[in-house]
Design a protein around this motif. Structure first.
Motif, PDB file in Angstrom:
ATOM      1  N   UNK A   1       4.996   5.013  -8.683  1.00 30.91           N
ATOM      2  CA  UNK A   1       4.362   4.061  -9.587  1.00 30.91           C
ATOM      3  C   UNK A   1       5.274   3.891 -10.791  1.00 30.91           C
ATOM      4  N   UNK A   2       5.380   2.658 -11.251  1.00 29.02           N
ATOM      5  CA  UNK A   2       6.176   2.329 -12.424  1.00 29.02           C
ATOM      6  C   UNK A   2       5.240   1.723 -13.460  1.00 29.02           C
ATOM      7  N   UNK A   3       5.309   2.214 -14.670  1.00 28.87           N
ATOM      8  CA  UNK A   3       4.531   1.638 -15.770  1.00 28.87           C
ATOM      9  C   UNK A   3       5.479   0.777 -16.612  1.00 28.87           C
ATOM     10  N   UNK A   4       5.076  -0.451 -16.867  1.00 33.70           N
ATOM     11  CA  UNK A   4       5.910  -1.384 -17.617  1.00 33.70           C
ATOM     12  C   UNK A   4       5.067  -2.000 -18.734  1.00 33.70           C
ATOM     13  N   UNK A   5       5.614  -1.979 -19.930  1.00 35.50           N
ATOM     14  CA  UNK A   5       4.913  -2.655 -21.022  1.00 35.50           C
ATOM     15  C   UNK A   5       4.936  -4.151 -20.776  1.00 35.50           C
TER      16      UNK A   5
ATOM     17  N   UNK B   1       9.731  -4.695 -20.781  1.00 34.79           N
ATOM     18  CA  UNK B   1      10.766  -3.748 -20.386  1.00 34.79           C
ATOM     19  C   UNK B   1      11.328  -4.189 -19.046  1.00 34.79           C
ATOM     20  N   UNK B   2      12.596  -3.865 -18.774  1.00 38.25           N
ATOM     21  CA  UNK B   2      13.161  -4.204 -17.472  1.00 38.25           C
ATOM     22  C   UNK B   2      12.523  -3.355 -16.372  1.00 38.25           C
ATOM     23  N   UNK B   3      12.513  -3.904 -15.151  1.00 38.43           N
ATOM     24  CA  UNK B   3      11.947  -3.197 -14.004  1.00 38.43           C
ATOM     25  C   UNK B   3      13.071  -2.928 -13.011  1.00 38.43           C
ATOM     26  N   UNK B   4      13.248  -1.678 -12.650  1.00 38.10           N
ATOM     27  CA  UNK B   4      14.245  -1.317 -11.644  1.00 38.10           C
ATOM     28  C   UNK B   4      13.526  -1.217 -10.308  1.00 38.10           C
ATOM     29  N   UNK B   5      13.652  -2.268  -9.488  1.00 37.66           N
ATOM     30  CA  UNK B   5      12.933  -2.295  -8.215  1.00 37.66           C
ATOM     31  C   UNK B   5      13.786  -1.789  -7.056  1.00 37.66           C
ATOM     32  N   UNK B   6      15.023  -1.365  -7.311  1.00 41.55           N
ATOM     33  CA  UNK B   6      15.948  -0.858  -6.292  1.00 41.55           C
ATOM     34  C   UNK B   6      16.200  -1.881  -5.185  1.00 41.55           C
ATOM     35  N   UNK B   7      15.940  -3.147  -5.444  1.00 39.29           N
ATOM     36  CA  UNK B   7      16.199  -4.185  -4.458  1.00 39.29           C
ATOM     37  C   UNK B   7      15.336  -4.091  -3.215  1.00 39.29           C
ATOM     38  N   UNK B   8      14.190  -3.455  -3.296  1.00 39.03           N
ATOM     39  CA  UNK B   8      13.319  -3.264  -2.130  1.00 39.03           C
ATOM     40  C   UNK B   8      12.370  -4.437  -1.906  1.00 39.03           C
ATOM     41  N   UNK B   9      12.674  -5.598  -2.418  1.00 35.18           N
ATOM     42  CA  UNK B   9      11.809  -6.752  -2.226  1.00 35.18           C
ATOM     43  C   UNK B   9      10.810  -6.896  -3.359  1.00 35.18           C
ATOM     44  N   UNK B  10       9.843  -7.775  -3.174  1.00 34.61           N
ATOM     45  CA  UNK B  10       8.869  -8.033  -4.237  1.00 34.61           C
ATOM     46  C   UNK B  10       7.985  -6.817  -4.481  1.00 34.61           C
ATOM     47  N   UNK B  11       7.553  -6.706  -5.709  1.00 35.14           N
ATOM     48  CA  UNK B  11       6.629  -5.639  -6.098  1.00 35.14           C
ATOM     49  C   UNK B  11       5.305  -6.266  -6.501  1.00 35.14           C
TER      50      UNK B  11
END
Length: 78
Positions: free
Chosen positions: A1-5, A17-27
């Motif tokens: 889980x990623x928490x993003x302001x 804040x930036x989101x690092x999705x590791x290129x795994x497609x849409x979140x």
């Protein structure tokens, strides 16, 4: 889980804040917004329900003023 302001305004969500999705497609996620606290005085002042006690006190104050028995507030006495 990623928490993003994030900020919600006018129907739009802006990530703060930036989101690092590791290129795994849409979140997909769930946006949880804090409940806004309602100022109790706003609720009291905006309440349209008649207040007989407040009306009585206002009538008494107005009667004292009309009878010349009231004085302006002195800031030093507050």
């Amino acid at each position: 889980m990623i928490a993003v302001r994030a900020r919600y305004e006018n129907g739009q969500v802006t990530l703060l804040d930036p989101v690092d999705s590791n290129g795994d497609g849409p979140l997909e996620g769930l946006l949880v917004l804090p409940a806004r606290e309602v100022d109790p005085w706003d609720r009291i002042i905006n309440d349209p329900t008649p207040s007989p006690e407040l009306s009585r006190l206002a009538d008494e104050a107005l009667a004292l003023h009309r009878a010349g028995k009231s004085e302006p507030l002195n800031p030093d006495d507050l």
